[in-house]
Design a protein around this motif. Structure first.
Motif, mmCIF file in Angstrom:
data_model
loop_
_atom_site.group_PDB
_atom_site.id
_atom_site.type_symbol
_atom_site.label_atom_id
_atom_site.label_comp_id
_atom_site.label_asym_id
_atom_site.label_seq_id
_atom_site.Cartn_x
_atom_site.Cartn_y
_atom_site.Cartn_z
ATOM 1 N N UNK A 1 0.851 -1.188 0.000
ATOM 2 C CA UNK A 1 0.000 0.000 0.000
ATOM 3 C C UNK A 1 0.887 1.238 0.000
ATOM 4 N N UNK A 2 0.649 2.097 -0.985
ATOM 5 C CA UNK A 2 1.420 3.350 -1.097
ATOM 6 C C UNK A 2 0.444 4.508 -1.221
ATOM 7 N N UNK A 3 0.006 5.001 -0.060
ATOM 8 C CA UNK A 3 -0.963 6.079 -0.055
ATOM 9 C C UNK A 3 -2.285 5.620 -0.615
ATOM 10 N N UNK A 4 -2.731 6.274 -1.685
ATOM 11 C CA UNK A 4 -4.001 5.918 -2.306
ATOM 12 C C UNK A 4 -3.864 4.887 -3.408
ATOM 13 N N UNK A 5 -2.702 4.232 -3.491
ATOM 14 C CA UNK A 5 -2.469 3.226 -4.530
ATOM 15 C C UNK A 5 -1.981 1.931 -3.887
ATOM 16 N N UNK A 6 -2.476 0.813 -4.371
ATOM 17 C CA UNK A 6 -2.095 -0.491 -3.833
ATOM 18 C C UNK A 6 -1.704 -1.407 -4.992
ATOM 19 N N UNK A 7 -0.558 -2.040 -4.849
ATOM 20 C CA UNK A 7 -0.137 -3.065 -5.806
ATOM 21 C C UNK A 7 -0.010 -4.400 -5.064
ATOM 22 N N UNK A 8 -0.394 -5.466 -5.741
ATOM 23 C CA UNK A 8 -0.300 -6.801 -5.150
ATOM 24 C C UNK A 8 0.073 -7.803 -6.237
ATOM 25 N N UNK A 9 0.605 -8.936 -5.796
ATOM 26 C CA UNK A 9 0.884 -10.045 -6.717
ATOM 27 C C UNK A 9 -0.002 -11.209 -6.340
ATOM 28 N N UNK A 10 -0.698 -11.724 -7.331
ATOM 29 C CA UNK A 10 -1.617 -12.840 -7.141
ATOM 30 C C UNK A 10 -1.038 -14.066 -7.845
ATOM 31 N N UNK A 11 -1.138 -15.238 -7.212
ATOM 32 C CA UNK A 11 -0.682 -16.475 -7.837
ATOM 33 C C UNK A 11 -1.832 -17.453 -7.941
ATOM 34 N N UNK A 12 -1.951 -18.098 -9.108
ATOM 35 C CA UNK A 12 -2.928 -19.169 -9.286
ATOM 36 C C UNK A 12 -2.241 -20.312 -10.020
ATOM 37 N N UNK A 13 -2.993 -21.245 -10.556
ATOM 38 C CA UNK A 13 -2.393 -22.439 -11.144
ATOM 39 C C UNK A 13 -1.531 -22.138 -12.365
ATOM 40 N N UNK A 14 -1.745 -20.986 -12.988
ATOM 41 C CA UNK A 14 -0.992 -20.664 -14.203
ATOM 42 C C UNK A 14 0.256 -19.839 -13.929
ATOM 43 N N UNK A 15 0.345 -19.229 -12.739
ATOM 44 C CA UNK A 15 1.484 -18.367 -12.432
ATOM 45 C C UNK A 15 1.047 -17.139 -11.653
ATOM 46 N N UNK A 16 1.773 -16.054 -11.834
ATOM 47 C CA UNK A 16 1.479 -14.832 -11.078
ATOM 48 C C UNK A 16 1.067 -13.693 -12.007
ATOM 49 N N UNK A 17 0.356 -12.736 -11.435
ATOM 50 C CA UNK A 17 -0.014 -11.532 -12.155
ATOM 51 C C UNK A 17 -0.119 -10.388 -11.145
ATOM 52 N N UNK A 18 0.187 -9.201 -11.596
ATOM 53 C CA UNK A 18 0.067 -8.023 -10.715
ATOM 54 C C UNK A 18 -1.350 -7.476 -10.794
ATOM 55 N N UNK A 19 -1.854 -7.056 -9.631
ATOM 56 C CA UNK A 19 -3.143 -6.374 -9.576
ATOM 57 C C UNK A 19 -2.943 -5.039 -8.879
ATOM 58 N N UNK A 20 -3.858 -4.103 -9.097
ATOM 59 C CA UNK A 20 -3.744 -2.796 -8.456
ATOM 60 C C UNK A 20 -5.120 -2.287 -8.038
ATOM 61 N N UNK A 21 -5.129 -1.469 -6.996
ATOM 62 C CA UNK A 21 -6.341 -0.780 -6.549
ATOM 63 C C UNK A 21 -6.014 0.699 -6.364
ATOM 64 N N UNK A 22 -6.920 1.553 -6.816
ATOM 65 C CA UNK A 22 -6.772 3.004 -6.625
ATOM 66 C C UNK A 22 -7.934 3.524 -5.795
ATOM 67 N N UNK A 23 -7.586 4.335 -4.800
ATOM 68 C CA UNK A 23 -8.622 4.883 -3.921
ATOM 69 C C UNK A 23 -9.631 5.711 -4.689
ATOM 70 N N UNK A 24 -9.139 6.512 -5.666
ATOM 71 C CA UNK A 24 -10.051 7.400 -6.383
ATOM 72 C C UNK A 24 -10.939 6.643 -7.375
ATOM 73 N N UNK A 25 -10.649 5.343 -7.609
ATOM 74 C CA UNK A 25 -11.479 4.564 -8.519
ATOM 75 C C UNK A 25 -12.470 3.663 -7.774
ATOM 76 N N UNK A 26 -12.049 3.113 -6.626
ATOM 77 C CA UNK A 26 -12.935 2.193 -5.908
ATOM 78 C C UNK A 26 -13.638 2.867 -4.736
ATOM 79 N N UNK A 27 -13.236 4.057 -4.399
ATOM 80 C CA UNK A 27 -13.885 4.760 -3.309
ATOM 81 C C UNK A 27 -13.124 4.615 -1.998
ATOM 82 N N UNK A 28 -13.263 5.631 -1.146
ATOM 83 C CA UNK A 28 -12.525 5.685 0.119
ATOM 84 C C UNK A 28 -12.835 4.499 1.021
ATOM 85 N N UNK A 29 -14.110 4.168 1.165
ATOM 86 C CA UNK A 29 -14.498 3.130 2.109
ATOM 87 C C UNK A 29 -14.002 1.758 1.663
ATOM 88 N N UNK A 30 -14.233 1.419 0.400
ATOM 89 C CA UNK A 30 -13.816 0.098 -0.064
ATOM 90 C C UNK A 30 -12.289 -0.014 -0.090
#
Length: 471
Positions: free
Chosen positions: A43-72
């Motif tokens: 978590x970097x302020x209003x931006x979040x990066x994460x790495x997800x792994x499933x049966x095929x490998x890994x992928x990066x995901x991101x969340x932005x506060x201004x896109x998903x809303x403050x509460x979520x």
């Protein structure tokens, strides 16, 4: 920052339409819904990066506060931890650094990890931990995960190869009345309902031959065997083996087919027939020379097994040649000849080769050679000093077979624990008639270890047997 709950009701399921590699390969703006485990969570302020792994490998995901809303954003950024399972949906884009990423619009926590995962940069480096907790090894070490994926591809390629040759895959008993089919100490267990002791099979050989006698002319079995012996980097007491038997073939037919199968499987699973194992280049595509067992022993020791035919004389010659060795203490001719080969010849066999024409004492189920009754029509494939394959023209003479079994019992009485037991049912099946045939056995764990550069067989067995922690 609020503290996440220590427990969380697991979700019943989560419908997906993609896996990690799909997101990486998709066009920008493609919508995707996937599930996986969180390996990184930053978590970097209003931006979040994460790495997800499933049966095929890994992928990066991101969340932005201004896109998903403050509460979520606050709920998700504070509520998810490394190791948790989540389901996410969103659109694919590429970051300024060129990383394919899923911009998350919806996130659902599917289940929580109650223990922290190993360090995200180090993974699991301790071999003991890797073997005992393979699930952590698979998560943290892509090389390990790749080995097991390669193992699965190898087995599939082997089955496809044999299917094309009109073989049938069958199953034989793991609990057997006699320990037979190989020279090995068995595990013993008790069958309560029958009130009898049984042996965990050391080989499926005699049952596969029964099937051939019944008209199933080409059969194979790929499964677990159990041998109550020593354990080292190239030996396990529970291991996976492939055995096949073909009516009307001899050992020369099997030599050709085995080489063809290994090369075919390597091409399909690895894309090459030349590999590097622990720094040594092994060229399976080159010619495999034939090494005569007795000639090789003579070249390395000066002991001629063609003329030295009894245990007393062999013991005398061995003690003369190796006075400070325990080779001469082996309890039988077979054990002594085999140990002599393993100590002197086998360490020199690096590139793929065929070891042929073993003394008859070493293979009580193999057919005697027509031009020399003291040896058998047998071969082994030896690579990097490992015995990878054993095959021979099968003994189908019930009189000779019974005599060989009796010799095995005499060897056992003399102290050799790695002998075969008499199987009356098997001899009876042979008396009803067996066609000429040839069979082979291949160690799947050894083959996989060689082809994936694994230094220890435990590296290619998902859940190897281990001493209990604390013992």
């Amino acid at each position: 920052m609020s503290t996440p709950p220590t427990s969380f009701p697991p979700a019943g399921g989560y419908q997906t339409n993609a896996v990690a590699t799909d997101v990486k390969q998709a066009s920008d703006g493609t919508k995707a819904r996937l599930a996986g485990r969180v390996l990184l969570w930053r978590v970097m302020g209003g931006l979040l990066f994460a790495t997800l792994i499933d049966r095929s490998g890994t992928v990066q995901i991101s969340l932005r506060r201004d896109e998903v809303g403050e509460k979520r954003f606050a709920t998700w950024s504070e509520g998810v931890r490394r190791g948790d399972f989540v389901g996410v949906s969103g659109e694919k884009y590429v970051t300024r650094k060129g990383e394919p990423t899923l911009a998350v619009a919806e996130l659902e926590i599917l289940n929580r990890a109650q223990r922290p995962l190993p360090d995200k940069w180090v993974g699991v480096s301790n071999p003991e931990v890797r073997y005992r907790r393979r699930y952590l090894d698979l998560l943290g070490n892509p090389e390990s995960r790749s080995r097991f994926e390669a193992r699965s591809r190898l087995i599939t390629a082997i089955r496809n190869f044999l299917d094309e040759l009109d073989f049938l895959e069958i199953e034989t008993p793991i609990l057997q009345h006699a320990a037979s089919g190989a020279a090995a100490r068995p595990f013993i267990t008790h069958h309560n309902a029958l009130n009898e002791d049984f042996y965990l099979r050391i080989a499926p050989e005699t049952y596969l031959k029964r099937a051939v006698a019944g008209g199933m002319e080409r059969v194979y079995e790929l499964g677990r065997l159990f041998r109550n012996e020593g354990m080292d980097s190239s030996h396990l007491q529970e291991f996976t083996s492939l055995e096949w038997y073909a009516a009307y073939w001899d050992y020369r037919d099997n030599m050709r087919v085995v080489r063809d199968m290994i090369l075919t499987v390597m091409e399909k699973a690895l894309g090459t027939t030349k590999i590097t194992y622990q720094g040594v280049v092994l060229d399976f595509g080159a010619e495999w020379p034939e090494v005569d067992f007795r000639e090789a022993v003579f070249d390395h020791t000066g002991i001629d097994l063609t003329t030295v035919r009894d245990v007393a004389t062999l013991r005398e010659r061995v003690r003369e040649a190796y006075p400070n060795s325990d080779i001469g203490e082996a309890p039988s001719y077979a054990a002594m000849a085999d140990t002599l080969y393993k100590r002197t010849v086998r360490p020199t066999l690096i590139q793929p080769c065929f070891l042929v024409h073993h003394p008859v004492e070493l293979a009580p189920l193999a057919r005697r050679s027509d031009n020399d009754s003291t040896r058998v029509d047998m071969f082994q494939v030896v690579v990097n000093t490992w015995e990878l394959v054993k095959g021979y023209s099968e003994l189908v003479d019930p009189v000779d077979q019974r005599n060989r079994f009796i010799e095995q019992q005499q060897m056992q009485a003399a102290g050799d624990e790695e002998t075969m037991m008499i199987e009356e049912d098997f001899i009876e099946a042979m008396e009803f008639g067996m066609p000429p045939m040839s069979g082979i056995g291949i160690g799947i764990d050894r083959l996989t270890a060689l082809l994936t550069d694994a230094p220890n067989l435990r590296d290619v067995v998902l859940f190897p047997s281990m001493r209990r922690e604390g013992d």
